[in-house]
Design a protein around this motif. Structure first.
Motif, PDB file in Angstrom:
ATOM      1  N   ALA A  20     -30.918  24.282  14.177  1.00  0.00           N
ATOM      2  CA  ALA A  20     -29.678  25.007  14.450  1.00  0.00           C
ATOM      3  C   ALA A  20     -29.247  25.909  13.305  1.00  0.00           C
ATOM      4  CB  ALA A  20     -28.556  24.013  14.760  1.00  0.00           C
ATOM      5  N   LYS A  21     -29.987  25.923  12.218  1.00  0.00           N
ATOM      6  CA  LYS A  21     -29.588  26.711  11.051  1.00  0.00           C
ATOM      7  C   LYS A  21     -29.572  28.201  11.392  1.00  0.00           C
ATOM      8  CE  LYS A  21     -30.830  25.728   6.770  1.00  0.00           C
ATOM      9  NZ  LYS A  21     -31.705  25.536   5.608  1.00  0.00           N
ATOM     10  N   GLY A  22     -28.394  28.809  11.242  1.00  0.00           N
ATOM     11  CA  GLY A  22     -28.245  30.239  11.483  1.00  0.00           C
ATOM     12  C   GLY A  22     -28.101  30.646  12.936  1.00  0.00           C
ATOM     13  N   GLY A  26     -22.296  28.969  20.482  1.00  0.00           N
ATOM     14  CA  GLY A  26     -22.225  29.040  21.938  1.00  0.00           C
ATOM     15  C   GLY A  26     -23.577  29.220  22.594  1.00  0.00           C
ATOM     16  N   ARG A  27     -24.400  30.097  22.035  1.00  0.00           N
ATOM     17  CA  ARG A  27     -25.730  30.331  22.602  1.00  0.00           C
ATOM     18  C   ARG A  27     -26.612  29.103  22.461  1.00  0.00           C
ATOM     19  NH1 ARG A  27     -27.086  35.855  23.353  1.00  0.00           N
ATOM     20  NH2 ARG A  27     -25.347  37.208  22.829  1.00  0.00           N
ATOM     21  N   LEU A  28     -26.491  28.425  21.322  1.00  0.00           N
ATOM     22  CA  LEU A  28     -27.262  27.215  21.097  1.00  0.00           C
ATOM     23  C   LEU A  28     -26.833  26.114  22.061  1.00  0.00           C
ATOM     24  CD1 LEU A  28     -29.306  25.702  19.269  1.00  0.00           C
ATOM     25  CD2 LEU A  28     -27.360  25.089  17.830  1.00  0.00           C
ATOM     26  N   ASN A  58     -30.294  20.117  11.468  1.00  0.00           N
ATOM     27  CA  ASN A  58     -29.269  20.932  10.806  1.00  0.00           C
ATOM     28  C   ASN A  58     -28.128  21.256  11.768  1.00  0.00           C
ATOM     29  OD1 ASN A  58     -30.626  21.115   8.294  1.00  0.00           O
ATOM     30  ND2 ASN A  58     -31.973  22.671   9.169  1.00  0.00           N
ATOM     31  N   ALA A  59     -27.624  20.245  12.447  1.00  0.00           N
ATOM     32  CA  ALA A  59     -26.603  20.446  13.477  1.00  0.00           C
ATOM     33  C   ALA A  59     -25.273  20.914  12.910  1.00  0.00           C
ATOM     34  CB  ALA A  59     -26.396  19.152  14.264  1.00  0.00           C
ATOM     35  N   ASP A  60     -25.109  20.894  11.597  1.00  0.00           N
ATOM     36  CA  ASP A  60     -23.863  21.351  10.987  1.00  0.00           C
ATOM     37  C   ASP A  60     -23.980  22.749  10.386  1.00  0.00           C
ATOM     38  OD1 ASP A  60     -25.673  20.454   9.139  1.00  0.00           O
ATOM     39  OD2 ASP A  60     -24.148  19.714   7.743  1.00  0.00           O
ATOM     40  N   LYS A  61     -25.132  23.385  10.497  1.00  0.00           N
ATOM     41  CA  LYS A  61     -25.356  24.680   9.859  1.00  0.00           C
ATOM     42  C   LYS A  61     -25.433  25.829  10.860  1.00  0.00           C
ATOM     43  CE  LYS A  61     -27.464  22.931   5.671  1.00  0.00           C
ATOM     44  NZ  LYS A  61     -27.338  21.514   5.895  1.00  0.00           N
ATOM     45  N   PHE A  62     -24.764  25.713  11.988  1.00  0.00           N
ATOM     46  CA  PHE A  62     -24.708  26.808  12.960  1.00  0.00           C
ATOM     47  C   PHE A  62     -23.728  27.861  12.463  1.00  0.00           C
ATOM     48  CE2 PHE A  62     -21.796  23.455  14.278  1.00  0.00           C
ATOM     49  CZ  PHE A  62     -20.600  24.144  14.333  1.00  0.00           C
ATOM     50  N   THR A  63     -23.725  29.007  13.113  1.00  0.00           N
ATOM     51  CA  THR A  63     -22.808  30.083  12.732  1.00  0.00           C
ATOM     52  C   THR A  63     -21.862  30.378  13.889  1.00  0.00           C
ATOM     53  OG1 THR A  63     -24.325  31.783  13.517  1.00  0.00           O
ATOM     54  CG2 THR A  63     -24.500  31.149  11.197  1.00  0.00           C
ATOM     55  N   VAL A  64     -20.746  30.985  13.553  1.00  0.00           N
ATOM     56  CA  VAL A  64     -19.798  31.473  14.552  1.00  0.00           C
ATOM     57  C   VAL A  64     -19.384  32.879  14.143  1.00  0.00           C
ATOM     58  CG1 VAL A  64     -18.894  29.251  15.315  1.00  0.00           C
ATOM     59  CG2 VAL A  64     -17.890  30.331  13.347  1.00  0.00           C
ATOM     60  N   THR A  65     -18.949  33.667  15.102  1.00  0.00           N
ATOM     61  CA  THR A  65     -18.559  35.040  14.817  1.00  0.00           C
ATOM     62  C   THR A  65     -17.048  35.149  14.729  1.00  0.00           C
ATOM     63  OG1 THR A  65     -18.568  35.532  17.175  1.00  0.00           O
ATOM     64  CG2 THR A  65     -20.595  35.977  15.962  1.00  0.00           C
ATOM     65  N   TRP A  91     -12.292  22.272   9.888  1.00  0.00           N
ATOM     66  CA  TRP A  91     -12.042  20.858   9.608  1.00  0.00           C
ATOM     67  C   TRP A  91     -13.110  19.990  10.248  1.00  0.00           C
ATOM     68  CZ3 TRP A  91     -11.432  16.294  12.098  1.00  0.00           C
ATOM     69  CH2 TRP A  91     -10.860  15.247  11.397  1.00  0.00           C
ATOM     70  N   MET A  92     -13.500  20.323  11.489  1.00  0.00           N
ATOM     71  CA  MET A  92     -14.522  19.538  12.189  1.00  0.00           C
ATOM     72  C   MET A  92     -15.860  19.601  11.446  1.00  0.00           C
ATOM     73  SD  MET A  92     -13.391  18.133  15.048  1.00  0.00           S
ATOM     74  CE  MET A  92     -14.487  18.137  16.426  1.00  0.00           C
ATOM     75  N   ILE A  93     -16.237  20.770  10.951  1.00  0.00           N
ATOM     76  CA  ILE A  93     -17.503  20.911  10.246  1.00  0.00           C
ATOM     77  C   ILE A  93     -17.481  20.137   8.931  1.00  0.00           C
ATOM     78  CG2 ILE A  93     -19.017  22.574   9.075  1.00  0.00           C
ATOM     79  CD1 ILE A  93     -18.238  24.578  11.263  1.00  0.00           C
ATOM     80  N   GLU A  94     -16.354  20.137   8.246  1.00  0.00           N
ATOM     81  CA  GLU A  94     -16.260  19.439   6.960  1.00  0.00           C
ATOM     82  C   GLU A  94     -16.225  17.924   7.133  1.00  0.00           C
ATOM     83  OE1 GLU A  94     -12.774  21.069   5.230  1.00  0.00           O
ATOM     84  OE2 GLU A  94     -13.712  23.000   4.792  1.00  0.00           O
ATOM     85  N   ASN A  95     -15.504  17.418   8.125  1.00  0.00           N
ATOM     86  CA  ASN A  95     -15.282  15.982   8.250  1.00  0.00           C
ATOM     87  C   ASN A  95     -16.183  15.283   9.264  1.00  0.00           C
ATOM     88  OD1 ASN A  95     -13.059  15.789   6.367  1.00  0.00           O
ATOM     89  ND2 ASN A  95     -11.945  17.020   7.847  1.00  0.00           N
TER      90      ASN A  95
END
Length: 150
Positions: A20-22, A26-28, A58-65, A91-95
């Motif tokens: 999931a990196k990069g 939504g598309r993922l 790498n489920a925490d390394k996705f991107t958003v626009t 907050w969700m990504i950090e915690n």
């Protein structure tokens, strides 16, 4: 001509893996939801659970626009008076790093009895390592290129 109806004995489940990196959230999530349901198979039926397993690295390394990191909100209620909780995507990504992707996939699946079965086949990992090497997972990138997702 008889109508073909898929039985659970006829379903062959495959294992897919994706990094999931990069990738866009939504598309993922859309790609993962389709594979969990089995919509990529020629014998797909909406009332039969014929989907596959999906491993996400790498489920925490996705991107958003845009400004979604601060503006996107996740709401839940504790069922007590005044118990509405609102959390931002940041907050969700950090915690709870994998929860944002899990919620995105879950909300793209149909709201019926099969939804819990679909979600049990989703395996999320924050690092590069997973413990499903015995299942010989295939790369999900090939399906993504066919569907022009990324």
């Amino acid at each position: 001509m008889k109508t073909f109806y898929l039985r659970k004995e006829d379903v062959k489940r495959d294992w897919y893996i994706i990094d999931a990196k990069g990738k866009n959230l939504g598309r993922l999530a859309s790609l993962i939801a389709n594979v969990l349901r089995g919509k990529h198979k020629p014998y797909f039926q909406p009332d039969v659970d014929c989907g596959d397993y999906v491993i996400v690295l790498n489920a925490d390394k996705f991107t958003v626009t845009g400004k979604k990191l601060t503006d996107k909100e996740y709401k839940f209620h504790t069922n007590t008076p005044g118990g509405l909780k609102v959390r931002s995507l940041q907050w969700m990504i950090e915690n709870r790093p994998t929860r944002a992707l899990e919620l995105a996939v879950e909300r793209m699946l149909p709201k019926n009895k099969l939804q819990k079965r679909y979600m049990k086949r989703l395996k999320l990992y924050t690092g590069e390592e997973h413990n499903h090497t015995a299942q010989n997972p295939k790369s999900l990138e090939e399906l993504a290129k066919l569907w022009k997702v990324f």
